[in-house]
Design an enzyme around this catalytic site. Structure first.
Site, PDB file in Angstrom:
ATOM      1  N   CYS A  55     -40.826  -5.521 -63.546  1.00  0.00           N
ATOM      2  CA  CYS A  55     -41.654  -5.401 -64.751  1.00  0.00           C
ATOM      3  C   CYS A  55     -41.124  -6.286 -65.878  1.00  0.00           C
ATOM      4  CB  CYS A  55     -41.699  -3.952 -65.228  1.00  0.00           C
ATOM      5  SG  CYS A  55     -42.789  -3.731 -66.643  1.00  0.00           S
ATOM      6  N   ARG A  65     -45.052   8.698 -66.835  1.00  0.00           N
ATOM      7  CA  ARG A  65     -46.351   8.044 -66.659  1.00  0.00           C
ATOM      8  C   ARG A  65     -46.147   6.642 -66.094  1.00  0.00           C
ATOM      9  NH1 ARG A  65     -46.074   9.009 -71.795  1.00  0.00           N
ATOM     10  NH2 ARG A  65     -46.315   6.815 -72.320  1.00  0.00           N
ATOM     11  N   CYS A 117     -46.408   2.756 -65.926  1.00  0.00           N
ATOM     12  CA  CYS A 117     -46.449   1.672 -66.906  1.00  0.00           C
ATOM     13  C   CYS A 117     -47.776   0.917 -66.782  1.00  0.00           C
ATOM     14  CB  CYS A 117     -45.280   0.727 -66.657  1.00  0.00           C
ATOM     15  SG  CYS A 117     -45.380  -0.838 -67.521  1.00  0.00           S
ATOM     16  N   ARG A 175     -39.652  -4.835 -72.035  1.00  0.00           N
ATOM     17  CA  ARG A 175     -38.300  -4.972 -72.577  1.00  0.00           C
ATOM     18  C   ARG A 175     -37.305  -4.174 -71.729  1.00  0.00           C
ATOM     19  NH1 ARG A 175     -35.653  -2.743 -77.089  1.00  0.00           N
ATOM     20  NH2 ARG A 175     -37.313  -1.216 -77.287  1.00  0.00           N
ATOM     21  N   CYS A 183     -41.539   2.186 -64.165  1.00  0.00           N
ATOM     22  CA  CYS A 183     -41.849   0.775 -63.885  1.00  0.00           C
ATOM     23  C   CYS A 183     -41.337   0.338 -62.519  1.00  0.00           C
ATOM     24  CB  CYS A 183     -41.154  -0.123 -64.915  1.00  0.00           C
ATOM     25  SG  CYS A 183     -41.881  -0.042 -66.542  1.00  0.00           S
ATOM     26  N   THR A 209     -39.107   6.460 -73.285  1.00  0.00           N
ATOM     27  CA  THR A 209     -40.538   6.159 -73.460  1.00  0.00           C
ATOM     28  C   THR A 209     -41.416   7.022 -72.562  1.00  0.00           C
ATOM     29  OG1 THR A 209     -40.435   4.460 -71.760  1.00  0.00           O
ATOM     30  CG2 THR A 209     -40.069   3.748 -74.030  1.00  0.00           C
ATOM     31  N   CYS A 261     -46.911  -3.105 -65.404  1.00  0.00           N
ATOM     32  CA  CYS A 261     -46.581  -3.467 -64.013  1.00  0.00           C
ATOM     33  C   CYS A 261     -47.320  -2.591 -62.984  1.00  0.00           C
ATOM     34  CB  CYS A 261     -45.073  -3.394 -63.789  1.00  0.00           C
ATOM     35  SG  CYS A 261     -44.381  -1.743 -63.987  1.00  0.00           S
TER      36      CYS A 261
HETATM   37 ZN   LIG Z   1     -43.621  -1.697 -66.316  1.00  0.00          ZN
END
Ligand SMILES: [Zn+2]
Length: 369
Positions: free
Chosen positions: A43, A68, A70, A46, A39, A35, A73
């Protein structure tokens, strides 16, 4: 860190991600390659596939890998403060623990468990926040405690050593030599009983005053008048016995002044003089490094910090240079701003420029010859 330790750190981090363990939020972040997002361990998004996950010590490292933050979180922003908070709490704990249990060795593994970081990560993070390793910090706390108990004047040296939690007397003497530049006996009552003699003399770079103990130079500064320089010497060593040098009373002293004049007049580029000053472990490291730099060369604060293996300590290097009281013998004039610009010299930028020109001219002269 060995490959095995690295794997076990990864395993332990993955377990925290699976458990959504929020207590580990300040310890690391994880990136999800599928993705492109990173995180915190707690977090609620999923759970990613294990093979897509990479771990990072800091948000900066994750961002540097092109990930990048998240949106759920929010790992950036809070990260630096959270880590700093953890380390600060740990420092307070170490101080309190040494008060109540001075003999406690405060092992890295125990400290790491308390901070909920792996030992390797604690080592890195602690150094990044505090500037020294946990062990050096403990040593520093013990030394502070030891100095305070000596300065209190109540206890004798042996009691002070055991109060500070040092295992053996010889060990503290070894450390005191490097950390204070004076032995514990000398340091008692703020250096009272240490004899410092001084002499002012004209040099090619202006009026200078040299102060020395029986073991080396403890003061070398430039100034406008002898009175002003003697005043500065007294401020530096308020409890020492300070006296003007009897003319020619010491062959060593006369030799040092001859060496200084030879150097300042450009006849002897390599100045090697014994230095006897108080220094923290870090100051000592910086100052010894400066003494090893060849005459005529310069480095930036950052370059010195990197050479010492402390890439984030450029400002501490600058402070160590600024706190030098022995000009030339500790050649802080060889450190310049990152731009190469000659700046920030306690004894005047113009004098620093002339010193560097003199050193460079000398080195060039030697190569031409
Ligand atoms: Zn996150």
């Amino acid at each position: 860190m060995s490959a095995r330790e690295m794997r076990s750190e990864e395993e332990e981090r993955w377990a925290a991600v699976v458990a959504r363990d929020r207590s580990r939020e300040s310890a690391f972040v994880y990136g999800v390659l599928s993705t492109g997002v990173y995180c915190r361990p707690g977090c609620s998004s999923r759970l990613p596939k294990r093979e897509n996950v990479r771990f990072y010590d800091s948000t900066a490292a994750a961002a540097a890998d092109g990930l990048r933050a998240c949106k759920r979180c929010l790992p950036d922003g809070r990260d630096a403060r959270a880590v700093e908070g953890t380390i600060r709490r740990l420092c307070r704990y170490m101080e309190a623990r040494l008060q109540s249990h001075p003999e406690d060795a405060l092992q890295l593994a125990d400290l790491a468990a308390r901070a909920q970081l792996s030992p390797a990560h604690l080592q890195r993070t602690f150094r990044a926040v505090v500037g020294v390793s946990p062990k050096q910090y403990v040593d520093g706390l013990r030394m502070e405690r030891f100095k305070r108990s000596l300065q209190g004047g109540e206890s004798n040296v042996t009691d002070a050593i055991f109060d500070a939690g040092y295992g053996s007397i010889s060990r503290v003497y070894e450390r005191a030599e490097t950390q204070m530049g004076m032995t514990p006996m000398e340091f008692r009552e703020g250096g009272a009983g240490v004899a410092v003699t001084y002499a002012a003399f004209e040099t090619a770079m202006g009026l200078a005053l040299v102060g020395a103990t029986d073991r080396g130079l403890c003061f070398l500064q430039f100034g406008e008048s002898e009175a002003e320089l003697v005043e500065r010497l007294r401020e530096q060593y308020p409890r020492a016995v300070i006296a003007a040098m009897e003319p020619r009373s010491s062959a060593g002293f006369a030799g040092w002044i001859a060496a200084l004049n030879g150097y300042l007049e450009g006849r002897a580029p390599d100045l090697r003089l014994p230095v006897h000053v108080r220094a923290t472990a870090f100051q000592r490291m910086v100052w010894e490094y400066l003494q090893r730099m060849p005459a005529g060369t310069t480095q930036s604060y950052r370059e010195v910090a990197e050479a010492l293996g402390r890439p984030t300590a450029a400002r501490a290097v600058a402070r160590a240079c600024a706190s030098n009281v022995v000009a030339l013998a500790i050649p802080c004039h060889r450190v310049v701003r990152g731009t190469g610009e000659v700046s920030g010299y306690r004894w005047g930028v113009e004098r620093k420029r002339r010193l560097l020109e003199m050193e460079r001219g000398n080195v060039a002269g030697r190569t031409d010859a």
